[in-house]
Design a protein around this motif. Structure first.
Motif, short mmCIF file in Angstrom:
data_model
loop_
_atom_site.label_atom_id
_atom_site.label_comp_id
_atom_site.label_asym_id
_atom_site.label_seq_id
_atom_site.Cartn_x
_atom_site.Cartn_y
_atom_site.Cartn_z
N GLN A 19 25.78 49.59 -60.08
CA GLN A 19 26.26 48.95 -61.03
C GLN A 19 26.35 47.27 -61.12
O GLN A 19 26.18 46.82 -62.18
N ALA A 20 26.28 46.82 -59.99
CA ALA A 20 25.87 45.28 -60.04
C ALA A 20 24.71 45.00 -60.54
O ALA A 20 24.63 43.92 -61.28
N THR A 21 23.64 45.87 -60.31
CA THR A 21 22.37 45.51 -60.89
C THR A 21 22.34 45.54 -62.29
O THR A 21 21.88 45.02 -63.19
N ILE A 22 22.73 46.97 -62.97
CA ILE A 22 23.06 46.97 -64.39
C ILE A 22 23.92 46.12 -64.96
O ILE A 22 23.23 45.27 -65.98
N SER A 23 24.89 45.70 -64.46
CA SER A 23 25.88 44.29 -65.03
C SER A 23 25.02 43.04 -64.95
O SER A 23 25.09 42.42 -66.08
N GLY A 24 24.24 42.89 -63.95
CA GLY A 24 23.60 41.65 -63.81
C GLY A 24 22.35 41.67 -64.86
O GLY A 24 22.35 40.46 -65.63
N LEU A 25 21.56 42.73 -65.22
CA LEU A 25 20.54 42.62 -66.27
C LEU A 25 21.12 42.68 -67.59
O LEU A 25 20.69 41.95 -68.46
N GLN A 26 22.42 43.18 -67.53
CA GLN A 26 23.08 43.21 -69.00
C GLN A 26 23.47 41.54 -69.39
O GLN A 26 23.24 41.22 -70.40
N LYS A 27 23.77 41.05 -68.20
CA LYS A 27 24.09 39.40 -68.56
C LYS A 27 22.81 38.92 -68.86
O LYS A 27 22.86 37.69 -69.65
N LEU A 28 21.66 39.30 -68.60
CA LEU A 28 20.38 38.76 -68.75
C LEU A 28 19.91 39.27 -70.20
O LEU A 28 19.05 38.72 -70.65
N LYS A 60 9.09 40.71 -70.14
CA LYS A 60 8.92 40.92 -71.47
C LYS A 60 10.28 41.49 -72.07
O LYS A 60 10.55 41.10 -73.26
N GLN A 61 11.13 42.17 -71.26
CA GLN A 61 12.10 42.96 -71.75
C GLN A 61 13.56 41.84 -71.98
O GLN A 61 14.31 42.03 -72.78
N LEU A 62 13.36 40.99 -71.08
CA LEU A 62 14.48 39.92 -70.99
C LEU A 62 13.83 38.56 -71.18
O LEU A 62 13.74 37.77 -70.25
N PRO A 63 13.32 38.15 -72.21
CA PRO A 63 12.63 37.00 -72.62
C PRO A 63 13.51 35.90 -72.16
O PRO A 63 12.66 34.69 -71.88
N ASN A 64 14.68 35.78 -72.21
CA ASN A 64 15.43 34.36 -71.86
C ASN A 64 15.75 34.39 -70.34
O ASN A 64 16.56 33.19 -70.09
N ALA A 65 15.11 35.22 -69.55
CA ALA A 65 15.73 35.16 -68.14
C ALA A 65 14.58 34.79 -67.32
O ALA A 65 13.40 34.96 -67.62
N SER A 66 15.03 33.99 -66.22
CA SER A 66 13.97 33.35 -65.39
C SER A 66 13.68 34.47 -64.47
O SER A 66 14.43 35.53 -64.17
N LYS A 67 12.44 34.36 -63.75
CA LYS A 67 12.19 35.34 -62.61
C LYS A 67 13.16 35.47 -61.60
O LYS A 67 13.53 36.45 -60.93
N GLU A 68 13.75 34.17 -61.26
CA GLU A 68 14.87 34.00 -60.14
C GLU A 68 15.98 34.87 -60.81
O GLU A 68 16.84 35.43 -59.88
N ASP A 69 16.28 34.63 -61.95
CA ASP A 69 17.67 35.71 -62.50
C ASP A 69 17.41 36.90 -62.41
O ASP A 69 18.39 37.68 -61.95
N ILE A 70 16.14 37.37 -62.71
CA ILE A 70 15.88 38.83 -62.59
C ILE A 70 16.03 39.46 -61.21
O ILE A 70 16.37 40.32 -60.82
N LEU A 71 15.40 38.80 -60.37
CA LEU A 71 15.22 38.92 -58.72
C LEU A 71 16.96 38.98 -58.27
O LEU A 71 17.18 39.96 -57.61
N ASP A 72 17.64 37.97 -58.55
CA ASP A 72 19.05 38.10 -58.33
C ASP A 72 19.82 39.43 -58.83
O ASP A 72 20.42 39.96 -58.03
#
Length: 200
Positions: A19-28, A60-72
């Motif tokens: 859920q932490a990953t899903i929540s993190g991606l939702q925030k992005l 591509k799916q999360l255009p406003n997110a940086s690579k660092e954000d996605i990795l986190d």
């Protein structure tokens, strides 16, 4: 008589917080986990796309997110690895042939190693005759070929081998090949309960 044990990794040894990953991606900006994200994950888990291609696909799916954000967000799934499980595994390693067979990707393994440190992960890997990650062997559970790969490489006898995994589709696939299986119920059972299961 069982002389060999094959273990899954996530939620067997290292605790996962999916859920932490899903929540993190939702925030992005992710509205829901979709088929394209699923495709990227599956391709990355069998090593068919690179680290950079995987992150580019997510961007591509999360255009406003940086690579660092996605990795986190991606790595948020990795929780703690209790020491008592490693100690249990070390005890087993003197009595059985042990193997690790995990559906995982290079980012998660690199993060696990960085988080736990060389002493811990080296002690962990040393417990096994061989460690197999899906991104390295190009096969993932529940594909029967992932189990056959180990059978052929190490001349394993399924009837003398126990396979432990938290996903029923994986233990069902192994059982169909003749393995003994334990479909571990996360949150209700722990790998250190193995001898209480009366399987061995």
């Amino acid at each position: 008589m069982i002389d060999t044990i094959i273990f899954d990794f996530g939620d067997i040894f290292i605790n996962l917080d999916k859920q932490a990953t899903i929540s993190g991606l939702q925030k992005l900006g992710m509205k829901e986990w979709n088929s394209e994200l699923d495709r990227l994950n599956l391709l990355f888990e069998v090593g068919e796309i690179s680290h950079d291609d995987f992150l580019a696909g997510f961007q591509k799916q999360l255009p406003n997110a940086s690579k660092e954000d996605i990795l986190d967000a991606w790595n948020a799934v990795l929780a703690d690895f209790p020491l008592y499980r490693l100690e249990f595994l070390q005890m087993l390693s003197g009595k059985y042939r042990l193997f690790l067979l995990s559906n995982t990707d290079s980012i998660h393994i690199e993060t696990f190693e960085n988080k736990t440190g060389i002493s811990f992960y080296s002690d962990f890997y040393r417990c096994f005759e061989k460690v197999y990650f899906s991104f390295e062997i190009g096969k993932r559970k529940p594909d029967p070929d992932s189990f056959k790969y180990l059978i052929n490489k190490h001349e394993l006898s399924p009837k003398r081998t126990l396979f432990i995994d938290d996903k029923k589709e994986n233990t069902d696939s192994a059982a169909a090949l003749g393995f003994h299986v334990w479909n571990l119920q996360v949150g209700k059972e722990d790998v250190v309960d193995l001898f209480e299961k009366k399987i061995l």
